[in-house]
Design an enzyme around this catalytic site. Structure first.
Site, PDB file in Angstrom:
ATOM      1  N   GLU A 272      38.015  50.366  42.059  1.00 31.96           N
ATOM      2  CA  GLU A 272      37.366  48.940  42.283  1.00 31.96           C
ATOM      3  C   GLU A 272      36.481  48.379  41.325  1.00 31.96           C
ATOM      4  OE1 GLU A 272      37.809  51.085  44.643  1.00 31.96           O
ATOM      5  OE2 GLU A 272      39.066  50.447  46.583  1.00 31.96           O
TER       6      GLU A 272
ATOM      7  N   ASP B  51      50.057  49.663  53.290  1.00 39.05           N
ATOM      8  CA  ASP B  51      49.900  49.970  54.476  1.00 39.05           C
ATOM      9  C   ASP B  51      48.442  49.230  55.092  1.00 39.05           C
ATOM     10  OD1 ASP B  51      47.830  51.059  52.921  1.00 39.05           O
ATOM     11  OD2 ASP B  51      48.016  53.130  53.673  1.00 39.05           O
TER      12      ASP B  51
END
Lengths: 318, 318
Positions: free
Chosen positions: A257, A174
């Site tokens: 992350e 997205d």
């Protein structure tokens, strides 16, 4: 017209041919001269055509397949939802502008969906379509789920098995990407970072650069992270990854992350390459798409023998 | 190697050249024969090079610019918001796969934004960037605003002034498009329609086709509309538009498509062309992007002389 040169040369050879009629009955000496003349014309014409031939060969564009750039491995986690085919289509058309790229599309599912495969075929970007379901224990939790972690770790596993060089990048389906970031990340040797737009209340998430050096991170949420960066804001060299056989992404929402980058240690801040004009440009955006409710069931009696029966099969329902 | 042919021919001419040494001291008759031989070799070599030259010209790819397809005019309304540059970038990369296309980007603003112009330049799709502010009276209303209507009518005005052939299509910057729909709409003669995914509770908005004929519309909201279709679900030929000098889009939220299509009367249902495999395929999606709050102001004291000063200038704040 391109044929022009060639036509006039053809006429020229015709003229020299008609001249041969005057040769018969002349002396040995002048015949020798004629031979020299013919030889000269012959060699000259040959040279002209050789030059033309060479010129045309040189003007042919250098075949793109011969320009070997380091490969890019784009890891895209995906999952079944009404927007899935649209998102993959849209991202695919961005990736389609990038050469020597392999798109690893990895679905959080127990088996592949033929509609996804068909969509990827239609887009025309080289791809591998795999599945990697979220472990059951995380599905049960009431808290935030570690979405896309199984998928990304499956992508890393694929690279350890099949890749030897190039660069990996986690590109959610997205998000939005300026294609120039792909050409910049292609040549990194360890880890590279850059800003990501539309992240949290600051409007951007970025490394902070002062006098050419990485001095910290700008993000609306730091959360005790060593690397407060967005998934769209870094890339890793395949060689560097393979030198760290235990590196992977943790099942820890909000810390995916950070956990992955920490698992790449040792990695000094000075070793982190800064892209996007030394982090002064925004080339990636963390866009999110509004969720749609699943399409309501089709009234198969009312719409029997219409096109809607075909369309109903193309709707992705969770 | 491509040079192979040419090298061997060079060698051949060298051999015939060295043969000329045996010519001196022979009879007139044999000298005549020699001339004939030279002439033959000369003509043969010329012919071979001509053939090679022609072959290489014929192998050059047919220049794309010479394939004249009817032009596409893509009218994209846009407005200032944090996601604006991302949305334009993403849509632009889809349009970049389509030839002979002019992208009319029309912003609801009083003046153009250099950041938008810079983004359009960077994408590299041929474009016109114009402004068309919403009339003040609609801005005041507490009800739904007629968004994008000024923009689209400005686009129609541009086409009446500058276009003579081809097709127009309203493509919002947050939607998703399979590029094959652009090639299909290019050749229509009046109005074409097709399904749009992710529209209302039905999950798709589509003409209903029975036995090859348009018999109605499938959409979660009909609202008394003659044409209950989504903005992404139809295209109109420029010639057809210009034959209806009063056709335009009404400032009536929810009835923009219907009002515009009605203004194209006379238009019989049988004249509406059905694309996307007779409306059995989904090639466009009404995706919507989650809104982001404007990025909070940068602390210019704290982040003085860092890259963040540059980045701050790239953020679009409403």
């Amino acid at each position: 017209m391109k044929g022009g040169n060639y036509t006039s040369l053809g006429t020229y050879s015709g003229i020299s041919g008609s001249g041969s009629g005057n040769m018969s009955g002349t002396s040995k000496m002048s015949l020798g001269k004629s031979i020299k003349m013919y030889l000269t014309i012959f060699i000259l014409t040959t040279c002209i055509y050789m030059a033309l031939y060479q010129y045309h060969i040189s003007r042919e564009p250098f075949p793109a397949s011969e320009v070997v750039k380091p490969p890019l491995y784009i890891i895209t986690p995906t999952y079944r939802r009404p927007e899935q085919l649209a998102e993959l289509t849209r991202l695919g058309y961005t990736l389609k502008h990038v050469v020597n790229l392999l798109w690893l599309v990895i679905e959080d599912a127990n088996k592949t969906n033929p509609l996804v495969g068909h969509t990827l075929d239609r887009i025309g970007v080289p791809y591998e379509y795999m599945v990697a379901p979220m472990p059951e224990k995380y599905k049960q939790t009431k808290k935030a789920k570690p979405r896309g972690v199984s998928n990304r770790n499956r992508g890393l596993e694929y690279l350890r098995q099949h890749a030897t060089e190039g660069v990996l990048y986690f590109a959610d389906d997205d998000n939005t990407y300026d294609i120039s970031i792909f050409e910049q990340m292609r040549y990194i040797s360890k880890v590279a970072m850059w800003p990501v737009g539309l992240v949290t209340k600051t409007g951007v998430s970025s490394p902070i650069i002062q006098e050419g050096k990485l001095v910290g991170y700008y993000d609306g949420w730091i959360g005790g992270r060593k690397y407060p960066v967005d998934m769209a804001g870094f890339a890793v060299s395949v060689k560097f990854l393979k030198e760290r056989p235990n590196a992977q992404m943790p099942f820890k929402p909000g810390y995916e992350e950070d956990g992955f980058l920490r698992s790449l240690a040792p990695l000094a801040d000075a070793e982190i390459e800064l892209l996007a004009d030394d982090c002064r440009d925004i080339l990636t955006w963390h866009t999110q798409t509004k969720k749609n409710a699943p399409g309501q069931p089709l009234n198969r009696t009312r719409y029997k023998n219409t096109n809607l029966e075909h369309i109903d099969r193309l709707l992705v329902r969770p």
